[in-house]
Enzyme design. Sequence first.
Site, short mmCIF file in Angstrom:
data_model
loop_
_atom_site.label_atom_id
_atom_site.label_comp_id
_atom_site.label_asym_id
_atom_site.label_seq_id
_atom_site.Cartn_x
_atom_site.Cartn_y
_atom_site.Cartn_z
CG ASP A 99 -62.60 -36.04 3.84
OD1 ASP A 99 -62.07 -35.51 2.85
OD2 ASP A 99 -62.77 -35.45 4.91
NE ARG A 156 -66.59 -47.19 -3.81
CZ ARG A 156 -67.48 -46.71 -4.66
NH1 ARG A 156 -67.93 -45.46 -4.52
NH2 ARG A 156 -67.94 -47.44 -5.65
CB THR A 204 -54.87 -32.70 7.44
OG1 THR A 204 -54.83 -33.53 6.28
CG2 THR A 204 -53.72 -31.71 7.40
CB ALA A 205 -57.14 -37.67 8.32
CG PHE A 211 -55.88 -32.02 12.62
CD1 PHE A 211 -54.89 -31.05 12.62
CD2 PHE A 211 -57.19 -31.62 12.83
CE1 PHE A 211 -55.20 -29.71 12.84
CE2 PHE A 211 -57.52 -30.30 13.05
CZ PHE A 211 -56.52 -29.34 13.05
#
Length: 302
Positions: free
Chosen positions: A77, A82, A192-193, A196
Amino acid sequence: MTPNRARTVFLLAHTGRPAAIRSAELVVKGLLREGIGVRVLEYEAADLPLPEEVELVKEATAQCLEGCELLIVLGGDGTLLRGAEFARASGVPMLGVNLGSVGFLAEAERDDLDKVVDRVVSKSYEVEERMTVDVVVHRNGDIVHTDWALNEAAVQKAGAEKLLEVVLEIDGRPVTGFGCDGIVLSTPTGSTAYAFSAGGPVVWPEVEALLMVPISAHALFAKPLVTSPNSVLAVELLPHIPPGVLWCDGRRTFELPPGARVEVRRGAVPVRLARLHHASFTDRLVAKFALPVSGWRGAPHH
C-alpha cells in the site's frame, strides 16, 4: 544508449522487498521482449537486475514520466500511494501490482505478472479516475500549508498524553465538538484504509462523497458522517491544546499549531488508475477481506 521505442512504461518498485526485485525483473524482460521501452529511477535501478536497454532517470519528478503511457507500481500500500503521487502529478494512469497484504489500490497480484505484461502489450485495460481531496491549513486567517490526498487527510494528536480537542464543521456550519485521538477526512477510495480502521463505512468507489470519521472520540455523538462530494469539511483545533499533526495518505506530515483550522474539499486533480478486470467492487471486497459468503444463493432466475 536507450533505443527509440514507440511506447514506454515507467516502473516503480519497492526495492527493499525481494519479491519486488524478482517481479520487476519479470515485468521488464517481458515488456522489452515485446518492444516496449521501460524507464526506471536511477537509485532504484541500482538494486534491480536490469538490462542495459532500460532508460534511467535521476530525479523523481512528474517530468520523469513524460512520454510514458503507463506507470506500473510493484509493492504494498505504501508503494502504491507513492506511485499515486507520480500518477496525479503527471496524469499518467497507474497500474498497481500488490506485493503486500491488502492492496485495495492494486489491480493485480504477484501471480498475475504474465497477464499484466500481456494486457499492457495489447493495451487491454481501461482507465478510471479516482476522486482526491485538497487540503488547506489556516492559522490566524493565513494559509500556512496546502496538500492533497487520495485516501485520507488525518488530523491527529501529536502525543499520547492528551486528547485532541476539536470542533467539526461542514459547509460553513458547526456540527459538534469533542476530545478525540483524531479525525479522518476520507475519500471513497480511502474508506477501506484508515477510515475503515477507525470504524467508518465502506463506500463503493463509484460513489462520490466525502467522509468524516472520528478516532476514539470521547462523546455521545461521534458517528462517521458521509457528505456531498461538493461539501467543505473543516476541523478546528481549540487554541489552548497542545499541537496536533496532519497526515496525508500516511506519507506527508505537517505540525498543526493550537488554533489551526484544516479544510478539506474535493480535489481538483484526480488520480487515474488502469483497470484490467471488470470484477465488481463487491467481489474485490470479499476477496481482500476473505469474507464468508458460503450459503449465498443469489436472486432466482426466471
